[in-house]
Design a protein around this motif. Structure first.
Motif, short mmCIF file in Angstrom:
data_model
loop_
_atom_site.label_atom_id
_atom_site.label_comp_id
_atom_site.label_asym_id
_atom_site.label_seq_id
_atom_site.Cartn_x
_atom_site.Cartn_y
_atom_site.Cartn_z
N ASP A 29 -52.81 1.47 -24.71
CA ASP A 29 -53.52 1.22 -23.45
C ASP A 29 -54.47 2.41 -23.25
OD1 ASP A 29 -54.29 1.16 -20.77
OD2 ASP A 29 -52.36 0.37 -20.07
N VAL A 56 -48.80 -3.29 -14.79
CA VAL A 56 -48.72 -2.09 -15.63
C VAL A 56 -49.24 -0.97 -14.75
CG1 VAL A 56 -49.45 -0.98 -17.78
CG2 VAL A 56 -49.23 -3.48 -17.68
N LYS A 92 -42.74 -7.42 -14.63
CA LYS A 92 -43.30 -8.70 -15.05
C LYS A 92 -42.29 -9.82 -14.83
CE LYS A 92 -42.16 -7.75 -19.89
NZ LYS A 92 -42.59 -7.72 -21.26
N ARG A 135 -43.27 -0.67 -15.54
CA ARG A 135 -43.68 -2.02 -15.95
C ARG A 135 -42.91 -3.01 -15.09
NH1 ARG A 135 -46.41 -5.90 -17.63
NH2 ARG A 135 -46.31 -6.76 -19.76
N GLY A 158 -46.63 -2.70 -21.83
CA GLY A 158 -47.83 -3.15 -21.14
C GLY A 158 -49.14 -2.81 -21.83
N GLN A 192 -47.80 -9.80 -13.71
CA GLN A 192 -47.82 -8.77 -14.77
C GLN A 192 -48.31 -7.49 -14.15
OE1 GLN A 192 -47.19 -8.76 -18.00
NE2 GLN A 192 -47.49 -10.79 -18.88
#
Ligand SMILES: Nc1nc2c(ncn2[C@@H]2O[C@H](COP(=O)(O)OP(=O)(O)OP(=O)(O)O)[C@@H](O)[C@H]2O)c(=O)[nH]1
Length: 355
Positions: free
Chosen positions: A133, A307, A290, A288, A15, A305
Motif C-alpha cells: 500500500d 484500511v 471488513k 483493518r 488491506g 472495506q
C-alpha cells in the motif's frame, strides 16, 4: 510427463490490495485455468466471499479453496500441504495456481513448503509478488517511531525486536521476486519514487518494482516470472528465522495481532454508519475492518472495506435464499485492541444509523 504447474504467491500487509489485484487477474486471465488458494486472518472468509460474489465467469466456486484456520505460514503442514495435494489430484489440472496469503503471513515458510517431496515434483513457485500500500508507506505507517521504541525497550528489557508492522513489511519484501506499489492513485509521483527507494533499500537483491492502481496489471506481468523461488528462499530469511538462528527466543505466532468478528443490527443509513466507523477506527487504532452489512429495504448485501481511515462500501450481490441477512465485520488490530469497547461502539453506530 507434464511440466510443473507454476504457482504465484501473492503477499502483502492487511488491506494492501491483494484480493483486488487477484480479481483483476481473474478478469483478464485470457483463458488460463487458474486455481486459487486464499488464506485470511479473521473468521469470516471475506476475501473468498468477495471473489465469489464478483460474478467472474472464469472464477468458479470449486476453483477457490479457502484456508481460514489461522495464518498459512503457521499451518503449512496441517493445512497447506493437504490442500495442495488434493488440488494436484484433481482430474482437470489448473494452468496456474495463485495463492493469496493473509496480510500477516511470512511468505518464507510457505515458499519453503514447495520443497516438500510430494509437492516439488509437481509444482514450482513462479514468483512471490508482494503488494504494498504505497499510500500507507508514504504516510509512514510502517516506519518505526524509533524514539518511542527505544523508550519501550528501556522500560521492558524483553522487547528485543522492531514493531510488528515494520518487521512484517520488511519480511514480506525480502521474500519478493516482484513488488507492486499499489494505490498509486493516492499519491503523487515524487512520493511514489520515495516509496520505491524505501522498498528497494530493504534488500541487496535487485528487485523488480512496478506500480499499479487497483492492482490493474496484465496477466503477463504478474504470471510467468519463472523464478523457481523455492530454490532461493533459504537466502531470503525473515526476522523470525534470523533471530531463531541467533538463539533468540522470539516465538512467531502472530500474538502481536488480534482479530474478532463484531456483529450488529441492520444499518439504515450506510453513510452515517461509515462516518461513525471512521471515528471508531481512529479511537481504537483499528488496522483493518471488513465485512458485510444488512441494509433494510435493499435486496443486496453491502460490503464494507476499511484500511486505516479509508473506507469503501458497495453492494456486491443479492442476499441468497435462506441466507441470514446480518451485519458482521472482521476487526483486526494490535494485540491490546479493546474488543468489548469496539463491539459495543459498532453496535451503537448501527443502531444510531436509522434511515
Ligand atoms: N484508492 C485505492 N484503493 C484500493 C486500491 N487497491 C485496493 N484498494 C482498496 O483497498 C481496500 C483493501 O483492498 P483488498 O484488495 O481487500 O486488500 P487485501 O490486501 O486483499 O486485504 P486483506 O486480505 O485484508 O489483507 C479495498 O477497499 C480496495 O478497494 C488502489 O489501487 N487504490
Amino acid at each position: 510427463m507434464q511440466g510443473k504447474i507454476p504457482a504465484t504467491v501473492i503477499t502483502g500487509f492487511l488491506g494492501a490490495g491483494k484480493t483486488t489485484m487477484i480479481r483483476n487477474l481473474l478478469q483478464n486471465a485470457d483463458g488460463r485455468k487458474i486455481a486459487l488458494i486464499i488464506n485470511e486472518f479473521g473468521d469470516l472468509g471475506v476475501d473468498g466471499e468477495v471473489l465469489k460474489g464478483c460474478g467472474i465467469e472464469t472464477c468458479a466456486e470449486e476453483d477457490i479453496v479457502e484456508l481460514n484456520n489461522g495464518c498459512i505460514c503457521c499451518t503449512v503442514a496441517d493445512d497447506f500441504i493437504p490442500t495442495m495435494t488434493k488440488l494436484l489430484e484433481r482430474e482437470s489440472r489448473p494452468d496456474h495456481i495463485v495463492i493469496e496469503t493473509s496480510g500477516l503471513a511470512l511468505p518464507q515458510p510457505l515458499v519453503a513448503a514447495f520443497n516438500w517431496p510430494g509437492i516439488k515434483t509437481h509444482v514450482t513457485v513462479d514468483g512471490v509478488v508482494t503488494v504494498v500500500d504505497a499510500a500507507a508507506v508514504a504516510e509512514g505507517r510502517f516506519a518505526d517511531d524509533h524514539a518511542k521504541l527505544d523508550a519501550q525497550r528501556r522500560a521492558d528489557g524483553a522487547l528485543d525486536h522492531e514493531s510488528p508492522l515494520e518487521e512484517l513489511f520488511e519480511d514480506q519484501i525480502r521474500a519478493a521476486d516482484m513488488v507492486v506499489l499499489n494505490k498509486a492513485d493516492l499519491i503523487d509521483a515524487a512520493r511514489l519514487d520515495s516509496v520505491r527507494g524505501d522498498v528497494a533499500g530493504q534488500t541487496d537483491r535487485p528487485l523488480k518494482i512496478i506500480h499499479a492502481t487497483h492492482g490493474r496489471l496484465p496477466a503477463e506481468v504478474l504470471l510467468g516470472l519463472n523464478s523457481a523461488t523455492e530454490g532461493q528462499i533459504a537466502l531470503r530469511k525473515s526476522h523470525h528465522e534470523m533471530e531463531h538462528e541467533n538463539g533468540e527466543d522470539h516465538h512467531h505466532d502472530h500474538d502481536e495481532f488480534e482479530s474478532f468478528v463484531a456483529s450488529a443490527g441492520a444499518v439504515g443509513d450506510p453513510k452515517r454508519f461509515t462516518e461513525e466507523l471512521k471515528q471508531i477506527i481512529a479511537t481504537h487504532d483499528v488496522l483493518r475492518l471488513k465485512g458485510f452489512c444488512d441494509v433494510p429495504g435493499k435486496p443486496m448485501r453491502l460490503v464494507v472495506q476499511a484500511v486505516g481511515q479509508r473506507i469503501e462500501t458497495y453492494f456486491d450481490r443479492p442476499w441468497a435464499n435462506g441466507e441470514q441477512r446480518a451485519t458482521r465485520l472482521v476487526v483486526i488490530g494490535l494485540h491490546d485492541i479493546d474488543q468489548a469497547a469496539i463491539e459495543e461502539a459498532i453496535g451503537r453506530a448501527a443502531a444510531s444509523a436509522e434511515p
